[in-house]
Every structure is written in structure tokens, then in C-alpha cells.
Design an enzyme around this catalytic site. Structure first.
Site, PDB file in Angstrom:
ATOM      1  N   GLY A  27      46.377  38.687  34.785  1.00  0.00           N
ATOM      2  CA  GLY A  27      44.973  38.537  35.321  1.00  0.00           C
ATOM      3  C   GLY A  27      44.253  40.038  35.125  1.00  0.00           C
ATOM      4  O   GLY A  27      43.043  39.892  35.119  1.00  0.00           O
ATOM      5  N   ARG A  28      45.264  40.876  35.088  1.00  0.00           N
ATOM      6  CA  ARG A  28      44.649  42.309  35.322  1.00  0.00           C
ATOM      7  C   ARG A  28      45.384  43.051  34.321  1.00  0.00           C
ATOM      8  O   ARG A  28      45.133  44.495  34.132  1.00  0.00           O
ATOM      9  CB  ARG A  28      44.462  42.739  36.477  1.00  0.00           C
ATOM     10  CG  ARG A  28      45.549  42.802  37.349  1.00  0.00           C
ATOM     11  CD  ARG A  28      45.261  43.459  38.533  1.00  0.00           C
ATOM     12  NE  ARG A  28      46.396  43.033  39.550  1.00  0.00           N
ATOM     13  CZ  ARG A  28      46.638  43.725  40.642  1.00  0.00           C
ATOM     14  NH1 ARG A  28      45.645  44.625  40.804  1.00  0.00           N
ATOM     15  NH2 ARG A  28      47.478  43.425  41.209  1.00  0.00           N
ATOM     16  N   LYS A  47      47.957  48.301  33.679  1.00  0.00           N
ATOM     17  CA  LYS A  47      47.732  47.064  34.771  1.00  0.00           C
ATOM     18  C   LYS A  47      46.455  47.642  35.622  1.00  0.00           C
ATOM     19  O   LYS A  47      46.144  48.649  35.778  1.00  0.00           O
ATOM     20  CB  LYS A  47      49.025  47.253  35.781  1.00  0.00           C
ATOM     21  CG  LYS A  47      48.787  45.928  36.517  1.00  0.00           C
ATOM     22  CD  LYS A  47      50.019  45.767  37.491  1.00  0.00           C
ATOM     23  CE  LYS A  47      50.294  44.853  38.602  1.00  0.00           C
ATOM     24  NZ  LYS A  47      51.465  45.055  39.125  1.00  0.00           N
ATOM     25  N   ASP A 106      38.686  40.291  39.755  1.00  0.00           N
ATOM     26  CA  ASP A 106      37.931  41.484  39.065  1.00  0.00           C
ATOM     27  C   ASP A 106      38.794  42.106  37.764  1.00  0.00           C
ATOM     28  O   ASP A 106      38.007  42.605  37.211  1.00  0.00           O
ATOM     29  CB  ASP A 106      37.413  42.472  39.839  1.00  0.00           C
ATOM     30  CG  ASP A 106      38.507  43.137  40.902  1.00  0.00           C
ATOM     31  OD1 ASP A 106      39.584  42.878  40.240  1.00  0.00           O
ATOM     32  OD2 ASP A 106      38.055  43.826  41.660  1.00  0.00           O
ATOM     33  N   ASP A 166      56.752  33.276  38.943  1.00  0.00           N
ATOM     34  CA  ASP A 166      56.029  34.158  37.842  1.00  0.00           C
ATOM     35  C   ASP A 166      56.115  35.558  38.096  1.00  0.00           C
ATOM     36  O   ASP A 166      55.941  36.530  37.129  1.00  0.00           O
ATOM     37  CB  ASP A 166      54.493  34.075  37.929  1.00  0.00           C
ATOM     38  CG  ASP A 166      54.081  34.088  39.443  1.00  0.00           C
ATOM     39  OD1 ASP A 166      54.498  33.387  40.483  1.00  0.00           O
ATOM     40  OD2 ASP A 166      52.976  34.808  39.689  1.00  0.00           O
TER      41      ASP A 166
HETATM   42  P1  AMP Z   1      50.650  38.831  42.030  1.00  0.00           P
HETATM   43  O1  AMP Z   1      50.850  38.312  43.450  1.00  0.00           O
HETATM   44  O2  AMP Z   1      50.368  40.113  41.934  1.00  0.00           O
HETATM   45  O3  AMP Z   1      52.009  38.490  41.076  1.00  0.00           O
HETATM   46  O4  AMP Z   1      49.405  38.252  41.304  1.00  0.00           O
HETATM   47  C1  AMP Z   1      49.222  36.989  41.156  1.00  0.00           C
HETATM   48  C2  AMP Z   1      48.286  36.555  40.007  1.00  0.00           C
HETATM   49  O5  AMP Z   1      47.138  36.850  40.105  1.00  0.00           O
HETATM   50  C3  AMP Z   1      48.838  37.351  38.692  1.00  0.00           C
HETATM   51  O6  AMP Z   1      48.684  36.240  37.859  1.00  0.00           O
HETATM   52  C4  AMP Z   1      47.727  38.251  38.715  1.00  0.00           C
HETATM   53  O7  AMP Z   1      47.484  38.501  37.305  1.00  0.00           O
HETATM   54  C5  AMP Z   1      46.718  37.941  39.209  1.00  0.00           C
HETATM   55  N1  AMP Z   1      45.790  38.838  39.931  1.00  0.00           N
HETATM   56  C6  AMP Z   1      46.279  39.562  40.889  1.00  0.00           C
HETATM   57  N2  AMP Z   1      45.239  40.533  41.190  1.00  0.00           N
HETATM   58  C7  AMP Z   1      44.276  40.453  40.216  1.00  0.00           C
HETATM   59  C8  AMP Z   1      42.985  41.075  40.147  1.00  0.00           C
HETATM   60  N3  AMP Z   1      42.528  41.877  40.926  1.00  0.00           N
HETATM   61  N4  AMP Z   1      42.091  40.476  38.885  1.00  0.00           N
HETATM   62  C9  AMP Z   1      42.618  39.526  38.159  1.00  0.00           C
HETATM   63  N5  AMP Z   1      43.932  38.965  38.510  1.00  0.00           N
HETATM   64  C10 AMP Z   1      44.509  39.290  39.326  1.00  0.00           C
HETATM   65 MG    MG Z   2      52.737  38.449  39.625  1.00  0.00          MG
END
Ligand code: AMP
Ligand code: MG
Length: 482
Positions: free
Chosen positions: A77-78, A98, A110, A240
Site C-alpha cells: 500500500g505504500r 517504503k 496515504d 501477509d
Molecule cells: P502492515 O500491518 O504494516 O503489514 O500493513 C497492512 C497493510 O496496510 C499492508 O498492505 C500495507 O501496505 C498497508 N498500509 C499500511 N500503512 C499504509 C499507508 N500509510 N498507506 C497505504 N497503505 C498502508
Molecule cells: Mg505488512
């Protein structure tokens, strides 16, 4: 590799990026000239503002189970992958930014990262690397004054993450649950051919994929045993976030334990405690179940046969984990040979540590400074325990257990100090580095990085970093916000 694994995605340019930290050791790993990168200024490139020639950035698509529930499609997502670098010795590393802007998988978020979370990932991954634990690596952090809205307003940063592969358990789940069974073998082959030459030599067919799934189980088991052995909690072991190479991946609200609490919740968002320290091995098993489920079509043409193999693979992980954990814990106690009641001795130590809220890192480290002689002092080990008598009784059992070779203090103490670190990245240490960085002073990041590259060395001039955490550290709360 093309669809359905990724979408082309350019980074979103960011205002006036500036350098924060650059990792010479990781640069060396990649064959990058660190001095030249610093001299030329790496901020424009590692912010994604200026792309190298021939670079076609992508965002990866994957899926996963989050906190036990199928979450459907997720993805980077980022994080935006610029491409890979092949080093002189033939190794390949994906280079990913990242916090480089939104992607098709950003949902409502965002696409950015805050300085705080990039520092935590940078220091976390380099601390584990210093301990010899498999992990993605951090090449650099670039900052920008772009305001980012989390619980409060913070500033943006972009971290360059480096890994031999960023394929996740969830990459396979994405294919399975979208019924793209035809794509499972190509993605598995991509991993096998790129990272497991011995398995690639097996040729095609179910035997190849079974051997690979066993390898994934072994790598995952080894990783989680490594985490348990140093008191590391990942915090968000969703599928994931599980690497098929057994790398520590996606540093969020992780933590190294201070006082030993088996049910310590390092992620404030994990109110049910699904991912507490003591649960990590079982979550690894559960996640292996999700992974094996997703690759069932590769394991046997006959569905019943595939299920049977799948069950064997889960058992394989369980045994692999147990062996890996026992090996590490014996080493932590300085035991060389194997005896049946070792498990009881190890568990007894963990029990008295928990009862005394003894510091995880210090307890094991101090054991390496104790003599095996029955009438010798129990200090400094027993000093770590509120219940010194319980510690003394355990010490007597440990001394009685030590075999002939293990009883010689010199080589044993030395061996134990190579497996029980003196320094770990305690949360309050990371917080201090973050607080200073938010005031524009990045020196504490450098200092911690240097310290944690040699976590087993005495480094007497740095002894303050091995102390018990101050009282304020107990109130530190980390959530998923990043
Ligand atoms: P995580 O818990 O960090 O593994 O994130 C879970 C999902 O949310 C992943 O697919 C990330 O890419 C997405 N994600 C987390 N923070 C953001 C952000 N600020 N903008 C876009 N996607 C995000
Ligand atoms: Mg993740």
C-alpha cells in the site's frame, strides 16, 4: 514477472527530501559505493523523485489472513519496488522504497510512512541482522517535511528496504483464493529457482513443491526459534507479513522484551493478545497451515493425497520448530550434549524468570558470567531475580546438569556470551533515538546502529545501554499506526 503479482506504479514525488541515514554495510552487500552515494546525495533517488535509467517500479499484490481472519486482497500500500540489483557474487536483492506514495493497494491510506516508523524499521532490521537473525535489511532513510497525519501530525520519511525476495505467504493465498491455480507453480518456481538451487535440481512435479514447502517450514521454524531465543516479538504475524524465505518482514509494533512476560502484548492494537511472545510458535504453525492450504494444488493431483501431504507438512514444521528451539535454548544455557531432562531445566528457568519479572536479556547474559563450581557465588545471575532463592535453587540444578566439558568456565562462558546478547534494541532506546531525530539530531540512530552491529561484544564503554530500562519505559505503548 507480470500480472497478477504486481502493478506498475511510479513513486509520488515528495517535497525537498533530505538524507537522514545511510547504511554502509548494506551498501557493501549490494556492491554500491557508499562514499559516492553519500557524496552525490542519495535523497533524490531514494525518495523516488529521480528514477535510475531503465527502472520500472512496481507495487506487489498479495493477500492474507489478518488476526486470524481472511482479509482478502492486500498488497504494497505504500511500498514501491524499484527493481533488483545483482551483486558480483550473483546474489540478487529487491530494492524497495517504503513510504513512497499511494499504490492500487493503498485502500484509504496515504501511502506514506512517518519518520518514527522508518527509524523503528531501520533499527529493528539492523538489530536482528546484528544478532544473526534472518531479516530484510535497511539501506537508508530519507526525510521530508511533508506533514503526515496519524494520532498527531508528524513528518514523512522513506526507508529503502532490501531483501533477496519479498514474496509472502499471502502472495500464494492471493492466487489460491482468486482461483488462479495456474499461477501457483510459476510463482513457486520463481522462488525455488531464485533461492533454493538444491530443490530446483529435483525437477518438476509434486516432489519439488513438497520439498520446497518443507524448506519454507524449516526456515519459518528457525526464524521463530531465533525470535524466541532473544525475546523478540514481531507483533503482527499476519500471513501477509510472513516471508517464504523465513525473513523477519514488516516491522511495525515489534518489541524486544525487557522483563520476561510470556504473554506480553507489544502491539497495542492486538487487544486479544493473539501475537504475544508465547504464542509466536503456534501462530507460525497456524500460518503454515494457511500457506500449505494455498499451495495444495501443487502437492498432489489427487485432492485427498494433497491433504495428507499438507498434514505431514504441518507436522514437519512442528518438529522442525521444536528441534530449532531446543538447540538454541541448550546453547543459551551452555549445554553441549543432549539429555532428556534438558527441556524441564529450560522451562523451569523461564518459569522463575516470569515469576520474578526478570529481564530477559540480562538473565541469560549473566548466566554466562557464573561459575559452574557448586560453592561459587550465584552473582551476577541471581541478582536479576526478585526471588533470589528460586534463582539459587535453579542454579544448583543447572550446575548439577553441566557435563564434564560444559563445567569448564572459560570456554563455556565464552560460548554463552556468543549466543546471549548483552545489547538488544529495547523499546526505550529506539524511542530515545526517535525523539532526538524528530528534533533534527540523527546521531543516536547512528550510535545505536553501531552498538547493535556487535550485540555480543562487551563494549564496556557502552554499558549504559545494557542497563535495566528506566521506569518511564514501562508506559511505552506501540500501535499499528506507522
Ligand atoms: P502492515 O500491518 O504494516 O503489514 O500493513 C497492512 C497493510 O496496510 C499492508 O498492505 C500495507 O501496505 C498497508 N498500509 C499500511 N500503512 C499504509 C499507508 N500509510 N498507506 C497505504 N497503505 C498502508
Ligand atoms: Mg505488512
Amino acid at each position: 514477472m507480470g500480472e497478477p503479482w504486481y502493478s506498475p506504479q511510479l513513486p509520488t514525488p515528495i517535497d525537498a527530501p533530505y538524507p537522514i541515514i545511510f547504511n554502509d554495510e548494506v551498501a557493501r552487500l549490494l556492491g554500491i559505493d557508499a562514499a559516492a552515494a553519500r557524496a552525490q546525495g542519495y535523497a533524490e533517488t531514494l525518495s523516488g523523485n529521480r528514477l535510475p535509467d531503465g527502472c520500472h517500479p512496481v507495487a506487489h499484490r498479495y493477500a492474507g489472513h489478518q488476526f486470524g481472519i481472511w482479509a482478502g486482497q492486500l498488497g504494497d500500500g505504500r511500498a514501491i519496488t524499484l527493481g533488483d540489483i545483482q551483486t558480483a557474487n550473483g546474489a540478487r536483492y529487491d530494492i524497495q522504497l517504503k513510504g513512497a506514495g499511494q499504490t492500487p493497494y493503498s485502500r484509504f491510506a496515504d501511502g506514506r510512512a512517518v519518520l518514527r516508523s522508518t527509524i523503528r524499521e531501520y533499527l529493528g532490521s539492523e538489530a536482528l541482522a546484528g544478532l544473526g537473525i534472518a531479516t530484510t535489511r535497511a539501506l537508508a532513510i530519507v526525510g521530508s517535511n511533508l506533514p503526515i497525519y496519524r494520532e498527531t501530525v508528524e513528518t514523512a520519511a522513506i526507508m529503502t528496504r532490501v531483501a533477496p525476495s519479498l514474496v509472502r505467504f499471502g502472495s500464494f493465498e492471493m492466487l489460491f483464493y482468486n482461483r488462479r491455480f495456474d499461477q501457483l507453480a510459476p510463482l513457486a518456481d520463481h522462488v525455488i529457482d531464485g533461492h533454493h538451487p538444491d530443490i530446483a535440481a529435483i525437477g518438476s512435479g509434486p516432489a519439488r513443491y513438497r520439498a520446497w514447502a518443507e524448506r519454507v517450514g524449516d526456515l519459518t521454524a528457525a526464524l521463530i526459534a531465533d525470535w524466541q531465543a532473544v525475546g523478540f516479538c514481531h507483533g503482527v504475524m499476519n500471513t501477509d507479513n510472513m516471508s517464504v524465505l523465513g525473513l523477519t518482514l514488516d516491522y511495525g509494533p515489534y518489541g524486544f522484551m525487557d522483563a520476561f512476560e510470556p504473554d506480553w502484548i507489544c502491539n497495542h492494537s492486538d487487544s486479544a493478545g493473539r501475537y504475544v511472545y508465547d504464542q509466536q510458535p503456534a501462530v507460525g504453525l497456524w500460518n503454515m497451515g494457511r500457506f500449505v492450504q494455498a499451495i495444495l494444488p501443487l502437492l498432489d493431483d489427487d485432492p485427498d493425497g494433497a491433504v495428507k501431504i499438507g498434514q505431514d507438512l504441518i507436522e514437519h514444521y512442528r518438529h522442525s520448530y521444536d528441534r530449532a528451539w531446543m538447540r538454541r535454548m541448550r546453547a543459551k544455557l551452555g549445554l553441549v550434549d543432549e539429555r532428556d531432562d534438558d527441556r524441564a531445566l529450560i522451562e523451569a528457568l523461564l518459569r522463575i524468570m516470569a515469576a520474578s519479572h526478570a529481564d530477559f536479556t540480562r538473565s541469560f547474559r549473566m548466566l554466562g558470567h557464573v561459575s559452574a563450581a557448586r560453592d561459587a557465588s550465584g552473582a551476577p545471575f541471581v541478582d536479576e531475580f526478585a526471588d533470589r532463592q528460586a534463582a539459587g535453587r535453579w542454579l544448583a540444578d543447572w550446575r548439577a546438569r553441566l557435563g564434564h566439558d560444559e563445567a569448564r568456565d572459560d570456554p563455556r562462558g565464552e560460548r554463552m556470551r556468543c549466543t546471549n546478547p548483552k545489547y538488544v534494541l529495547r523499546n526505550y532506546l529506539a524511542q530515545n533515538a526517535i525523539d532526538r531525530a524528530q528534533d533534527g539530531d540523527y546521531s543516536e540512530i547512528e550510535r545505536l546502529y553501531t552498538l547493535l552491529q556487535r550485540p555480543f561484544d562487551e563494549q564496556p564503554e557502552q554499558a549504559d545501554y545494557a542497563r535495566l530500562p528506566p521506569d518511564w519505559a514501562r508506559g511505552l505503548v506501540l500501535s499499528c499506526s506507522a
